[in-house]
Design a protein around this motif. Structure first.
Motif, PDB file in Angstrom:
ATOM      1  N   CYS A 121      -6.319   8.759  -9.789  1.00  0.00           N
ATOM      2  CA  CYS A 121      -6.658   7.477 -10.424  1.00  0.00           C
ATOM      3  C   CYS A 121      -8.007   6.943  -9.955  1.00  0.00           C
ATOM      4  O   CYS A 121      -8.630   6.132 -10.646  1.00  0.00           O
ATOM      5  N   PRO A 128      -4.865   5.089 -15.834  1.00  0.00           N
ATOM      6  CA  PRO A 128      -4.702   3.671 -15.466  1.00  0.00           C
ATOM      7  C   PRO A 128      -4.520   3.515 -13.958  1.00  0.00           C
ATOM      8  O   PRO A 128      -3.762   4.263 -13.334  1.00  0.00           O
ATOM      9  N   SER A 130      -2.994   1.250 -12.417  1.00  0.00           N
ATOM     10  CA  SER A 130      -1.648   0.783 -12.083  1.00  0.00           C
ATOM     11  C   SER A 130      -0.652   1.924 -11.907  1.00  0.00           C
ATOM     12  O   SER A 130       0.459   1.706 -11.439  1.00  0.00           O
ATOM     13  N   THR A 132      -0.725   4.137  -9.718  1.00  0.00           N
ATOM     14  CA  THR A 132      -0.434   4.289  -8.289  1.00  0.00           C
ATOM     15  C   THR A 132       0.706   3.375  -7.859  1.00  0.00           C
ATOM     16  O   THR A 132       1.540   3.764  -7.033  1.00  0.00           O
ATOM     17  N   LYS A 133       0.766   2.146  -8.401  1.00  0.00           N
ATOM     18  CA  LYS A 133       1.860   1.235  -8.066  1.00  0.00           C
ATOM     19  C   LYS A 133       3.187   1.762  -8.591  1.00  0.00           C
ATOM     20  O   LYS A 133       4.230   1.643  -7.935  1.00  0.00           O
ATOM     21  N   LEU A 134       3.162   2.356  -9.790  1.00  0.00           N
ATOM     22  CA  LEU A 134       4.378   2.925 -10.346  1.00  0.00           C
ATOM     23  C   LEU A 134       4.866   4.097  -9.505  1.00  0.00           C
ATOM     24  O   LEU A 134       6.073   4.222  -9.230  1.00  0.00           O
ATOM     25  N   SER A 137       6.364   2.703  -6.266  1.00  0.00           N
ATOM     26  CA  SER A 137       7.718   2.208  -6.509  1.00  0.00           C
ATOM     27  C   SER A 137       8.688   3.367  -6.629  1.00  0.00           C
ATOM     28  O   SER A 137       9.791   3.343  -6.062  1.00  0.00           O
ATOM     29  N   GLU A 179       4.476  -5.378  -8.334  1.00  0.00           N
ATOM     30  CA  GLU A 179       3.013  -5.259  -8.298  1.00  0.00           C
ATOM     31  C   GLU A 179       2.497  -4.496  -9.512  1.00  0.00           C
ATOM     32  O   GLU A 179       1.392  -4.758 -10.000  1.00  0.00           O
ATOM     33  N   PHE A 180       3.280  -3.522  -9.990  1.00  0.00           N
ATOM     34  CA  PHE A 180       2.907  -2.785 -11.201  1.00  0.00           C
ATOM     35  C   PHE A 180       2.860  -3.726 -12.405  1.00  0.00           C
ATOM     36  O   PHE A 180       1.996  -3.587 -13.280  1.00  0.00           O
ATOM     37  N   ARG A 183      -0.466  -7.690 -11.396  1.00  0.00           N
ATOM     38  CA  ARG A 183      -1.539  -7.084 -10.621  1.00  0.00           C
ATOM     39  C   ARG A 183      -2.283  -8.116  -9.774  1.00  0.00           C
ATOM     40  O   ARG A 183      -2.366  -9.287 -10.113  1.00  0.00           O
ATOM     41  N   LYS A 184      -2.802  -7.633  -8.635  1.00  0.00           N
ATOM     42  CA  LYS A 184      -3.687  -8.393  -7.744  1.00  0.00           C
ATOM     43  C   LYS A 184      -3.038  -9.678  -7.237  1.00  0.00           C
ATOM     44  O   LYS A 184      -3.650 -10.738  -7.216  1.00  0.00           O
ATOM     45  N   GLU A 189       1.734  -8.024  -2.328  1.00  0.00           N
ATOM     46  CA  GLU A 189       1.241  -6.883  -1.569  1.00  0.00           C
ATOM     47  C   GLU A 189       1.595  -7.007  -0.088  1.00  0.00           C
ATOM     48  O   GLU A 189       2.003  -6.029   0.545  1.00  0.00           O
TER      49      GLU A 189
END
Length: 291
Positions: A121, A128, A130, A132-134, A137, A179-180, A183-184, A189
């Motif tokens: 990513c 995308p 995001s 990485t967040k998925l 999780s 977080e997914f 965002r931010k 976090e």
């Protein structure tokens, strides 16, 4: 070994097998909290922060992915090829071969996928961010599923300490999924980072309970009072995670505000002091229990 846990421990695993993921999770939680705080502080003080470039954080994501993949390889090699590992053999003749180590291997594997996602990513613009967040999780939810099915047929205290780990892993995966979707959000976090730090210290606590190092007295796995005591210890572990994050925030903000050149030195000192406090805390619990 007596019936309080020693003979069981010979079948289940050993202290290093729990200490290693504990170190990995503690380092990951400390790093993720540091990264979130840096992003927040740099966004809040754009004119005075010299670490706020997007390119720098992109390089850090790549470095994070490489470290995660490296930790995964270390964990898998240690599980499979060191100290009587199954050597990638899942079944020998008519019996399964070291299935508990295969449980741990799958946990490491999904965190390795997270590292690969970080690298991809950060280098392929069409993917995308995001994702990485998925994947994060997904890794923690898989960990929760693995440890939920990790303790069938074991003693009461052994099941309890792993149930706590399942709870924390599930909450971490849930926070990463939030977080997914959102965002931010620095609070999400940091909350997720606190759960990761908690997992790191709790892995060590499990090691102390099931496989006391240095020939220490074994815990009675059938004593309900030990569960009561570990319930209190769990709250102390969580408080320690918040203290580490709070001290981290204070160190970083003060370093960026007063002396730009001192942040690396201050962070190294913080890392040393927090690690020392972490191990002193665990050994203090063990000494308290032995009295």
């Amino acid at each position: 070994f007596n019936t309080t846990g020693g003979e069981v421990g010979k079948v289940m695993g050993d202290f290093p097998g729990h200490a290693l993921p504990g170190v990995f999770f503690f380092i990951a939680g400390l790093w993720w909290s540091t990264k979130s705080i840096l992003k927040y502080v740099c966004k809040k003080h754009k004119r005075t922060c010299y670490l706020g470039s997007q390119a720098l954080f992109q390089r850090l994501e790549i470095l994070e992915g490489i470290v995660l993949v490296g930790m995964t390889l270390i964990g898998i090699i240690g599980l499979q090829f060191i100290a009587g590992g199954p050597h990638l053999t899942i079944k020998k003749e008519s019996s399964w071969s070291r299935l508990l180590r295969w449980h741990h291997l799958n946990m490491y594997f999904f965190f390795g996928l997270l590292g690969v996602a970080n690298i991809l990513c950060s280098t392929i613009s069409s993917l995308p961010v995001s994702l990485t967040k998925l994947m994060m999780s997904n890794a923690f939810l898989v960990e929760a599923f693995i440890f939920y099915n990790h303790t069938h047929g074991r003693e009461m205290l052994d099941v309890f300490v792993h149930q706590i780990l399942v709870l924390v892993s599930f909450l971490t995966g849930l926070m990463a999924f939030m977080e997914f979707l959102i965002r931010k959000n620095v609070l999400l976090e940091l909350l997720r980072s606190s759960f990761v730090l908690l997992q790191g210290s709790w892995f060590w606590q499990i090691g102390f309970v099931l496989f006391p190092p240095g020939g220490g007295p074994a815990w009675n796995l059938l004593d309900h009072d030990n569960i009561m005591f570990l319930t209190v210890c769990f709250c102390w572990h969580y408080a320690l995670a918040y203290i580490v994050i709070g001290a981290n925030y204070a160190f970083i903000t003060c370093s960026l505000r007063h002396n730009k050149n001192s942040i690396s030195i201050v962070f190294l000192l913080f890392l040393f002091s927090s690690s020392s406090s972490f191990f002193s805390f665990l050994f203090g619990i063990q000494r308290m229990r032995c009295r």
